[in-house]
Design a protein around this motif. Structure first.
Motif, short mmCIF file in Angstrom:
data_model
loop_
_atom_site.label_atom_id
_atom_site.label_comp_id
_atom_site.label_asym_id
_atom_site.label_seq_id
_atom_site.Cartn_x
_atom_site.Cartn_y
_atom_site.Cartn_z
N SER A 152 1.98 49.06 22.56
CA SER A 152 2.78 47.86 21.90
C SER A 152 2.80 46.95 22.02
O SER A 152 4.14 45.88 22.16
CB SER A 152 4.51 49.28 22.53
OG SER A 152 4.80 50.17 21.90
N LEU A 158 0.85 51.10 18.93
CA LEU A 158 -0.72 51.45 19.15
C LEU A 158 -1.07 53.31 18.89
O LEU A 158 -0.73 53.64 20.94
CB LEU A 158 -1.57 50.49 19.53
CG LEU A 158 -1.75 48.82 19.19
CD1 LEU A 158 -2.71 48.39 20.32
CD2 LEU A 158 -2.64 49.24 18.47
N LYS A 159 -1.53 53.49 18.90
CA LYS A 159 -0.94 54.73 18.56
C LYS A 159 -2.97 55.89 19.16
O LYS A 159 -3.60 55.37 18.47
CB LYS A 159 -0.57 56.03 18.16
CG LYS A 159 0.79 55.32 17.66
CD LYS A 159 1.98 55.80 16.93
CE LYS A 159 3.02 55.67 16.70
NZ LYS A 159 4.42 56.08 15.37
N ASN A 186 -8.04 53.98 10.60
CA ASN A 186 -6.97 54.90 11.20
C ASN A 186 -7.61 55.30 12.19
O ASN A 186 -8.66 55.79 12.18
CB ASN A 186 -5.73 55.18 10.40
CG ASN A 186 -5.72 55.81 8.96
OD1 ASN A 186 -6.82 57.57 9.46
ND2 ASN A 186 -6.15 55.78 8.00
N ASP A 208 -6.72 53.56 17.92
CA ASP A 208 -5.90 52.40 17.21
C ASP A 208 -6.29 50.95 17.86
O ASP A 208 -6.59 50.65 18.87
CB ASP A 208 -5.31 52.77 16.60
CG ASP A 208 -5.34 51.84 15.38
OD1 ASP A 208 -5.46 51.86 14.73
OD2 ASP A 208 -3.77 51.77 15.11
N TYR A 209 -6.17 50.23 16.86
CA TYR A 209 -7.01 48.27 17.11
C TYR A 209 -6.24 47.87 16.19
O TYR A 209 -5.63 47.96 14.55
CB TYR A 209 -7.74 48.71 17.39
CG TYR A 209 -8.90 48.66 16.71
CD1 TYR A 209 -8.95 47.35 15.17
CD2 TYR A 209 -9.75 49.98 16.35
CE1 TYR A 209 -9.97 47.38 14.54
CE2 TYR A 209 -10.70 49.26 15.72
CZ TYR A 209 -10.84 48.91 14.43
OH TYR A 209 -11.41 48.75 13.65
N ARG A 210 -5.42 47.00 16.92
CA ARG A 210 -4.78 45.70 15.68
C ARG A 210 -6.29 44.65 14.79
O ARG A 210 -7.18 45.12 14.66
CB ARG A 210 -3.87 44.39 16.10
CG ARG A 210 -2.63 45.21 16.77
CD ARG A 210 -2.11 43.81 17.63
NE ARG A 210 -2.54 43.83 19.20
CZ ARG A 210 -2.46 43.07 19.74
NH1 ARG A 210 -1.27 42.49 20.02
NH2 ARG A 210 -3.16 43.11 20.79
N GLN A 220 -8.38 42.34 19.01
CA GLN A 220 -9.27 44.35 18.20
C GLN A 220 -10.02 44.87 19.50
O GLN A 220 -10.29 45.36 20.43
CB GLN A 220 -10.75 44.45 17.83
CG GLN A 220 -9.75 43.87 15.92
CD GLN A 220 -9.60 42.35 15.80
OE1 GLN A 220 -10.02 41.04 16.51
NE2 GLN A 220 -8.44 42.31 14.69
N ASP A 223 -7.51 45.59 22.62
CA ASP A 223 -6.36 46.56 22.38
C ASP A 223 -7.54 48.31 22.82
O ASP A 223 -7.61 48.85 23.69
CB ASP A 223 -6.51 46.65 20.64
CG ASP A 223 -5.42 45.63 20.25
OD1 ASP A 223 -3.82 45.28 21.67
OD2 ASP A 223 -5.20 45.56 19.15
#
Length: 400
Positions: A152, A158-159, A186, A208-210, A220, A223
């Motif tokens: 988080s 982030l899932k 996604n 996932d990544y931002r 990224q 993440d």
């Protein structure tokens, strides 16, 4: 006054032949913008359907059209479309022969013998199968877990999604990273692929990544590394073997997969699979494709925070091609010759650098394919890519 039904039908057949030629033409034509890119991506992948459509309109022109000029024009349109589609199908055997040669050159002529028989038995037996094309590739049963929180950062959850074989056990880990110009996408992407691979005997983690431009590089990459650490720490929970892990990415996801695996302090990674990913960002910025439907420079500016002139060091650091100073995991690179987002020349350049630096690498090129060719899961290109991907995976994770 009533229209002659025969004349109306003749013009409908003409319209059908024109439409089938228009759709088929995108097998050859480059898309000038993102709106038309879908046609350029999809046309070669559904070429057997288009071939039937062209053949149908050609037969109708001979059987049902009496006016010579309309029949002649209709048959010309249909014949051209037919030839374009036939070019794709005729090139499948040669393309697979070249792929088979590349796999043996990269992995060894006996690489298939290094894969256990029980693993080989699950693989597709043919590089391309019309039954799979028309009827769909059988995915098999799997267990699927959604919305697994792994971090988080900055109050943004982030899932990941996890796909597992139907039987409880301990399986090699396959980490899948989606593409989308680092700006969208996604973990639900490519779910058919994830399910298929899980059924073959792997635990698949779709992470996932931002996204840019709100979050810029190296966010990224951070993440992805966070996700890998989470997977290693919680491997037993998901029946995964943390010492047998492969990263698979598409486009921007392939770029992140290579960067994560190529870091000097990366966790143990058995191999990397790169589907049409950027590898040399300075060169990509300086020489964008023509046409350039995605606006490559704008995408790179959003991802890195500025132009190449403003941030030359960031472009260098963010390029996987600059990490060849130490032994790297075996890498499979798959590109389309007609890719107008990430040109195949970059994949070949990466392959040559890897090969020349003593690393194991395989470069596969599909003559008719555009970027994101595997969006059509049972399409022509993805069947070839999947056939070789599952062999590379098995070699990397199960070899004796």
């Amino acid at each position: 006054m009533f229209l002659n039904p025969k004349i109306v039908f003749s013009w409908l057949v003409f319209l059908l032949s024109f439409t089938s030629l228009f759709l088929s033409s995108w097998i050859l034509l480059p898309a000038p913008n993102m709106s038309l890119l879908t046609l350029a991506v999809g046309a070669p992948e559904v070429s057997p359907w288009l071939l039937l459509l062209n053949l149908f309109s050609l037969l109708l022109s001979f059987l049902c059209i009496r006016r010579y000029r309309i029949r002649r024009l209709t048959s010309i349109f249909s014949s051209i479309g037919l030839l374009i589609c036939a070019w794709v199908l005729a090139n499948i055997p040669l393309t697979q022969m070249q792929m088979d040669k590349a796999m043996k050159q990269g992995l060894g002529t006996d690489y298939l013998e290094q894969i256990p028989v029980q693993v080989r038995a699950k693989m597709q037996t043919h590089p391309f199968n019309l039954v799979n094309f028309f009827g769909g590739i059988q995915l098999g049963k799997t267990r699927h877990q959604k919305d697994i929180l792994f971090a988080s950062p900055a109050v943004m959850p982030l899932k990941m999604e996890v796909y597992q074989p139907p039987q409880v056990g301990k399986y090699p880990a396959v980490v899948v990273i989606y593409g989308g110009a680092w700006q969208y996408g996604n973990p639900q992407a490519n779910s058919e692929f994830n399910q298929y691979i899980a059924h073959q005997g792997y635990t698949v983690f779709a992470i996932d990544y931002r996204h840019a431009p709100k979050y810029q590089f190296p966010t990224q990459l951070d993440d992805v590394r966070t996700a890998l650490n989470f997977i290693r720490k919680n491997a037993a929970t998901y029946e995964a073997d943390p010492e047998r892990m492969v990263l698979i990415g598409r486009s921007a996801g392939a770029h992140l997969a290579m960067l994560a695996a190529y870091q000097p302090d990366a966790p143990p990674i058995r191999a990397v699979i790169n589907y049409y990913g950027p590898v040399n960002l300075p060169e990509g910025y300086k020489t964008p494709p023509v046409p350039d439907p995605i606006n490559t420079r704008a995408v790179l500016k959003a991802f890195l925070g500025g132009s190449l002139e403003e941030l030359p060091n960031q472009y260098k650091i963010a390029s996987p091609i600059n990490y060849l100073t130490h032994p790297l995991p075996p890498t499979l690179l798959i590109y389309g010759s007609r890719d107008h987002l990430v040109e195949a020349r970059f994949g070949r350049q990466m392959y040559e650098r890897l090969h020349n630096s003593g690393n194991t690498a395989v470069f596969l090129q599909i003559p008719w394919a555009e970027h994101a060719f595997d969006a059509v899961f049972n399409g022509v290109s993805n069947q070839l890519a999947l056939y070789n991907t599952e062999r590379f995976l098995a070699w990397a994770l199960f070899k004796k």
